[in-house]
Design a protein around this motif. Structure first.
Motif, PDB file in Angstrom:
ATOM      1  N   ARG A 137     -40.411  37.136 -38.580  1.00 16.95           N
ATOM      2  CA  ARG A 137     -39.538  37.305 -37.405  1.00 16.95           C
ATOM      3  C   ARG A 137     -38.079  37.420 -37.831  1.00 16.95           C
ATOM      4  N   ARG A 142     -37.832  40.804 -34.757  1.00 13.91           N
ATOM      5  CA  ARG A 142     -38.749  40.982 -33.617  1.00 13.91           C
ATOM      6  C   ARG A 142     -39.414  39.656 -33.295  1.00 13.91           C
ATOM      7  N   GLU A 213     -42.247  45.983 -31.114  1.00 12.84           N
ATOM      8  CA  GLU A 213     -41.855  44.604 -30.792  1.00 12.84           C
ATOM      9  C   GLU A 213     -42.524  43.589 -31.716  1.00 12.84           C
ATOM     10  N   THR A 247     -43.627  46.772 -39.040  1.00 10.85           N
ATOM     11  CA  THR A 247     -44.306  45.481 -38.848  1.00 10.85           C
ATOM     12  C   THR A 247     -44.791  44.979 -40.211  1.00 10.85           C
TER      13      THR A 247
END
Ligand code: PLP
Length: 445
Positions: A137, A142, A213, A247
């Protein structure tokens, strides 16, 4: 002296007596839930000592052990090299709160064996996954994470969502699901998206909708915590695709690390995760966890970077000594993984034959030295599949095995672990106990 006429049933064993005492002072009488035998019934055995492939309970019964402390004891219990390393370390003091040479040596060994660049030691697998997610994170900026149904990553709040054999609820199309423990605010659970393991189309769809996200996709590369589940090549490809929009991919190798190969499932399945989490074997039976990856990401961890993470007992000298001795022993015995594989393969074949001969339907999932006997026809590729098992039949079979001195994992939704001390004598004893327990199960029906 005359016997009282309405005496309560006597406490007959030391384990029963200890369990009764434990329940007065500890929730459920245990310090980790599966130890209580809740899903199989009966009194858990309290263990007095362990050596090689065997446990000795508080009543002096010898049990052939297939739990291996849930994975760490791959070399067998009371391994001389590990024991001596711990004793040697203890002579020089048990905790410093300052760095020591063993942390450097173990970090060098772990990074070399796993192809990572930097590693941080913590004290449990839970801490490792929790910290790796905070790092992901912090690195990506995100807030969402994505996990898979029935994968277990320790007991941090945001990870107790569809976390295995506990209470299960269904995620909606956007991956939102309810917590699987009381005490986890829905707001925390709301940051954890969930989809089905081994469903590449569902993963692709969720990444297409919400990938921008999502800080990290965390997964068990081979699942042990829903029983053993193997990833399909298509699913592994989808996991790798999930990295395309930035990601991070986190392989939770707390169970599989140093078990399926020296380089873990990452080596076995040719994975390219951004971060890897370890626990269990990395501490050789003492409390150790770790997370690591490439330098660019790991340098976000404090004091080098802005993501805070700390631990009073992190890098503890006794724990590091046990980990170093264990990994060194694994590396110096190149034939070991082949021997574990061969034993477990023969175990799987023998169990399948014994079940078939008794007319009991089972589906056996195995990889390396991990194995689960699912009491159903199968195939079992996801938690949803695993949940169709006949847990009552499993419980009866488990009790049959225990009565014959074989200590199997006390839940349908767990892996068993074979270690270096399991040899032909243990295999034969296990298969004759299994044969009798399958027959007994058939006759009871
Ligand atoms: C055991 C396990 C954990 C949790 O480790 P603890 O040391 O029990 O906190 C996390 N992930 C996986 C895959 C595990 O098997």
């Amino acid at each position: 002296m005359t016997a009282p006429t309405q005496a309560a049933p006597p406490i007959t064993t030391v384990s029963q007596e200890l369990f009764a005492r434990a329940r007065q002072v500890t929730p459920g009488g245990v310090n980790s839930p599966v130890r209580a035998f809740k899903s199989v019934g009966g009194t858990p055995r309290f263990i007095a000592s362990a050596d090689g492939a065997y446990l000795t309970d508080a009543d002096g019964n010898t049990l052939l052990d297939y739990i291996g402390s849930w994975g760490p004891m791959i070399l067998g219990h009371n391994h001389a090299g590990v024991r001596e390393a711990i004793l040697e370390a203890a002579v020089h003091g048990t905790s410093f709160g300052a760095p020591g040479w063993r942390e450097v040596a173990l970090a060098e060994l772990v990074t070399r064996l796993t192809g990572t660049q930097k590693v941080r030691f913590v004290s449990s697998g839970t801490e490792a996954t929790m910290s790796a997610l905070r790092l992901a994170r912090g690195f990506t900026g995100r807030k969402y994470i994505l996990k898979f149904r029935g994968n277990y990553h320790g007991h941090a709040d945001g990870l107790l969502v569809e976390a295995g054999s506990g209470l299960m609820t269904n995620a909606d199309d956007l991956g939102q699901a309810a917590p699987s423990s009381a005490g986890v605010p829905p707001e925390y659970a709301g940051l954890t998206l969930v989809t089905e393991y081994n469903d590449p189309a569902a993963l692709d769809a969720l990444m297409a909708a919400r990938g921008h996200e999502i800080a990290a996709v965390i997964f068990e590369p081979v699942v042990g915590n829903a029983g053993v589940l193997l990833p399909t090549p298509e699913f592994v490809a989808a996991l790798h695709r999930s990295r395309e929009g930035g990601t991070l991919l986190i392989a939770d190798e707390v169970m599989t690390g140093f078990r399926l190969a020296l380089g873990g499932a990452t080596e076995l399945l040719h994975l390219t995760p951004d971060l890897i989490c370890w626990g269990k074997i990395i501490g050789g039976g003492l409390p150790v966890g770790a997370y690591g990856g490439r330098a660019e990401v790991m340098e976000y961890v404090s004091p080098q970077g802005p993501v805070y993470q700390a631990g009073t007992l992190s890098g503890n000298p006794l724990a590091m000594a046990a980990g170093l001795a264990t990994l060194t022993a694994l590396e110096s015995d190149p034939g070991l993984y082949g021997r574990l594989e061969s034993y477990t393969e023969r175990l799987a074949q023998g169990l399948a034959q014994a079940a078939a001969d008794a007319g009991v339907t089972v589906c056996i999932n195995r990889v390396g030295s991990m194995l689960t006997v699912f009491f159903q026809a199968g195939p079992v590729a996801s938690y949803t599949d695993a949940a169709r098992s006949d847990t009552a039949a499993f419980a009866a079979w488990f009790q049959g095995m225990l009565a014959r001195g074989v200590y199997w994992a006390p839940s349908q939704f767990e892996s068993i672990f074979v270690g270096a001390a399991h040899n032909d004598a243990e295999l034969n004893a296990t298969l004759s106990a299994a044969r009798a327990s399958f027959q007994e199960l058939k006759e009871a029906k």
